[in-house]
Design an enzyme around this catalytic site. Sequence first.
Site, PDB file in Angstrom:
ATOM      1  N   ASP A   1     -11.496  44.176  21.019  1.00  0.00           N
ATOM      2  CA  ASP A   1     -10.476  43.228  20.590  1.00  0.00           C
ATOM      3  C   ASP A   1      -9.141  43.711  21.168  1.00  0.00           C
ATOM      4  OD1 ASP A   1      -9.221  41.096  19.437  1.00  0.00           O
ATOM      5  OD2 ASP A   1      -9.505  41.725  17.373  1.00  0.00           O
TER       6      ASP A   1
ATOM      7  N   ARG B   1      -0.945  39.209  26.439  1.00  0.00           N
ATOM      8  CA  ARG B   1      -0.465  39.670  25.135  1.00  0.00           C
ATOM      9  C   ARG B   1       0.227  41.024  25.213  1.00  0.00           C
ATOM     10  NH1 ARG B   1      -5.543  38.046  21.106  1.00  0.00           N
ATOM     11  NH2 ARG B   1      -5.690  35.866  21.769  1.00  0.00           N
TER      12      ARG B   1
END
Length: 442
Positions: A259, A315
């Site tokens: 993740d 991100r």
Amino acid sequence: MRRLALPVTLTMAVALTATAVTTAHAAPADRDHHPRDITRQVLADGDGWGSAGDGTTGGSAAAEEDVVHVATMEELRDAVGPREDGRPRIVVVEGLIDGNTAADGSPLGCEDYAVDGYTREDYLAAYDPQVWGWEDPEGPLEEARDASQDVQAEQIRVSVGSNTTVVGADGDSGLTGVALRVNNVENVILRNLTFSDAYDCFPGWDPKDGNTGNWNSEYDNIEISGSTNVWVDHNTFDDGDNPGSELPEYFDSKYEMHDALLDIVRESDLVTVSYNHFVERDKAMIVGNSDGRVTDRGHLRITYHHNHFDGLGQRAPRVRYGQVHVYNNHYTIAGDLYQYALGAGRESHLYAENNVFDLRDGIGAGEIVYNWGGTDMVAHGNAVMYEGRGRMHGVDLVAEHNAHYPDRQLGTEQTWTPEYVDRVQPVGAIRSLPRRVGAGLL
């Protein structure tokens, strides 16, 4: 505690030698009574959002009996876990601790976590879109995958309590395969550690994620959730021996076992992230994990400064809701994973200044920012370097984004002024930053 406010308006000169610099203030007060002992160092006044409120001192006030050295997973779990009395503690990590290690020291593999008959081969055969279709997986194998994931989570997740410092003894100290959680606590310091490869043995297939479906995983290297006053400093974040570039593909999508490197979510607040090295992860770090989590309003105040964002896909960070100050960072932008660096999401208040973006592999300045439903972003003093050219050039990140994505326009209204910052360095001083960040350099 002093509030050191930046001027509201700063201009960026075309020549980088005249790059705007925030007015310098007197050196911040030193609250550290042990300047040579990194285990007891605290976040200085004026060092980002993490220094606001009551400040971030971690376990610096720990009694000698509350200074613990750990070298195994069980020792780590016992030492850092929450305490009812909130007594300060310092946890010194010796060497590399592997989260996938049993209490007796034997290694654990994915097969050791699998329950209820789960195997990857059976899962792939059952939910292949050519067989199952494009509906969400359900039934015994999906339930077995979920249960197996719970077994692994019980082993590799480690929660950190309030008033705690976790620090590496030296440059070889770190956690691999560990999902460290800073959840619903306050006053935590994490320094001088390598956080590697918190991998998920049981990714789930989501056929409705994106246009062609995606594999999704649990476990961040670090998750900060619902916590206040946290300092993450001089660490290295990577995938260790399990890089994303070597993961297989199933159903024409990468079998993503990771993740994030560092997520900050669920009303967390007053966090400083400084002098870290983030290496070659696709989805690196997110601020706010849902457009619908309106309770994040007024929280997620975070400072990222003097970090090296190195070969990340996206991100770095992507922001929802928060007031996020991103300054004096170095971005190495390259590779097939790359999508964007700075994400302006819903009700985001992103303020980016005096960062360097080293653009490679034909990636252009218009691809640095992406609008994920935001309205405005303030950016000034930033610079780009193009591969093979050597010189830096001033760049208007918002204008470049708007030219590249004419249907996703961003404005430049300034809705807040960064506080708790001593000085923003000239952008030219950031070129050498990659040699000064990460674990082992304190």
